[in-house]
Write an enzyme that holds these catalytic residues in place. Sequence first.
Site, PDB file in Angstrom:
ATOM      1  CB  ALA A  67      28.294  64.874 -17.466  1.00  0.00           C
ATOM      2  CB  SER A  68      29.552  69.932 -19.813  1.00  0.00           C
ATOM      3  OG  SER A  68      28.327  70.653 -19.634  1.00  0.00           O
ATOM      4  CD  GLU A 227      23.564  61.008 -27.709  1.00  0.00           C
ATOM      5  OE1 GLU A 227      24.636  61.064 -28.414  1.00  0.00           O
ATOM      6  OE2 GLU A 227      22.613  61.599 -27.556  1.00  0.00           O
ATOM      7  N   PRO A 274      16.884  56.558 -34.237  1.00  0.00           N
ATOM      8  CG  PRO A 274      14.689  55.510 -34.112  1.00  0.00           C
ATOM      9  CD  PRO A 274      15.330  56.479 -33.631  1.00  0.00           C
ATOM     10  CG  LEU A 282      16.580  49.977 -28.953  1.00  0.00           C
ATOM     11  CD1 LEU A 282      16.730  50.036 -27.365  1.00  0.00           C
ATOM     12  CD2 LEU A 282      15.426  50.691 -29.455  1.00  0.00           C
ATOM     13  CG  HIS A 299      19.721  60.352 -26.002  1.00  0.00           C
ATOM     14  ND1 HIS A 299      20.985  60.694 -25.587  1.00  0.00           N
ATOM     15  CD2 HIS A 299      19.077  59.783 -24.820  1.00  0.00           C
ATOM     16  CE1 HIS A 299      21.412  60.115 -24.541  1.00  0.00           C
ATOM     17  NE2 HIS A 299      20.323  59.729 -23.840  1.00  0.00           N
ATOM     18  NE  ARG A 306      28.887  71.985 -34.345  1.00  0.00           N
ATOM     19  CZ  ARG A 306      28.934  70.925 -33.859  1.00  0.00           C
ATOM     20  NH1 ARG A 306      28.463  70.078 -34.406  1.00  0.00           N
ATOM     21  NH2 ARG A 306      29.500  70.885 -32.599  1.00  0.00           N
ATOM     22  CD  GLU A 346      21.397  63.886 -24.150  1.00  0.00           C
ATOM     23  OE1 GLU A 346      22.123  63.429 -23.266  1.00  0.00           O
ATOM     24  OE2 GLU A 346      21.714  64.657 -25.232  1.00  0.00           O
ATOM     25  N   GLY A 353      24.622  70.605 -29.331  1.00  0.00           N
ATOM     26  CA  GLY A 353      24.669  71.791 -28.122  1.00  0.00           C
ATOM     27  C   GLY A 353      23.679  72.565 -28.648  1.00  0.00           C
TER      28      GLY A 353
END
Length: 548
Positions: A67-68, A227, A274, A282, A299, A306, A346, A353
């Site tokens: 969506a970015s 999320e 999880p 959930l 997801h 990082r 996802e 990222g």
Amino acid sequence: MKSLLLLLLLLLLFIISLLSGLTGGFHTNFTGTSVPAVSDICVHVSADVSALIRRVDPRFLSVTIDASLAAEEKFMFLLHSPKLRTLAKALTPAFLRFGGTRQDFMVFTPQRFHQLSSRFTAGNLSEQSCDKLLPSWLEQRLKKEWTQQQMSLMREDVQRKYKQVKFTESTVDLLHSFSDCSGMDLIFGLNALLRTADNTWNSSNACSLLQYCESRRYRMSWELGNEPNSYEKKAGVRVDGYQLGQDFIQLRKMMSESTFYHDAGLYGPDVGQPRDHRTPILDGFLQSGAEAVNACTWHHYYVNGRDTSLEDFLDPDVLDTLTLKTNEVLEKVKLLSPGKSVWLGETSSAYGGGALGLSDTFVAGFMWLDKLGLGATLGLDVVMRQVFIGSGSYHLVDDNLDPLPDYWLSVLYKRLVGPEVLKIKAFSNDGQSKRVRLYLHCANKHSYRDGAVTLISMNLSRRPARISVPTLLSSSTVEAFVLEPGDDGLYSRSVKLNREVLKMVDDETLPDLKGTRLPAAEHLQLPAYSLAFYVLTDTQAAACQTPH
């Protein structure tokens, strides 16, 4: 004289080792007639091709648009790039999910309130036509500006401070045109952070969007929220699983009142994986809202982008964590909503990222291919790759919209691998078989005759692997598709198929993705640090025969 002899001896040993490495490839030594090199990993395989383990959705490998991309609406026009459309068509059949963190900050604002700058309309590109493509001058301009836009988006991600994004009909038109012209099935993610005073979902904006889409007769499915377990961190809002389930019930009711969307798909809750064996959101969702969704979505990422390393991407223990997480979700769904399909809504290598310099290189393919093989075996029906295009470093195309290694891997998977999953086991005497990962499917019946099977193979080791296959498989002719890194090794952003670098012929043409035809043999040779598909064309596997 002695030093000269020593030097010559060392040189001879180097040449021998080099030749040994070359014969570890699939071109030479494939027939297994020669004695394996001492350094080879020897893996023995047993397989059962008489019955299927399970069958996944034909759209099992699917993709997302983050969506970015709509954070500034002009960048949505990149979806009219002829190159991007060519690349998308090669991944069908597939779902195309539009969503991600910023979907929960997006508000539909029809154009009568929010005009898009006329200089980016590019001749009404948002109109529904597969012939209207982005002019090259505008594509170049948008790609250049998108590079700068990504820096701004990354700052927001690091600071966890997200701005509200207003989007117009153009975003929806461009998305639908892209999915429709590419042959993908669109799933649109709605904003779940629009809340009322009593913390229930405010559906008025979604209702306005659905009405517009219905007026345009846009076939599409829906999601609600992304999320929800992280809402408190990124928005200061807490929504528990029970309330989330009620929100989905409300959306399903709204859809059922639509003459156009009453039978459309609804998927959720798109929770994170999880943590510490706990899935509280959930659990609550399944108890209150499971009946509203067609599939339960979650997801998964292996590592933090990082602080990860090359070693993590090659670590079989890291890859095996998917089994634990998947089984926890499957068991919870089986307990609270038996029979419900489970999707990875996802997923990619690293969260945050992606991992810069890793998630968009050859080495990422080990995580991606293993996730496809393992996910299908464990019981997932769809796996949606984050991201086809959008911010981050785990995309399938680069900033110039050129395909990256995981794109080529995905296209080969689509062409060679069928939805039918078969049973296979691998073992070795020295315990090294964990670094050789193998999965077995019926071959894609659009590409191969009934009864053919595809062996999905990967070698996470610096040593070549020698795979001993059972008699039923070894009697078949083989088409080998072996992927190895480009000139930068595991960090390469290019990939070689059977030792030829893969590149698009032009913006509307992919190269011929041809296998190397090899004779029947008892052994397959898998080079070090390689990914491969071996299509055994003459197996006549009973489980892969179409009933007459």
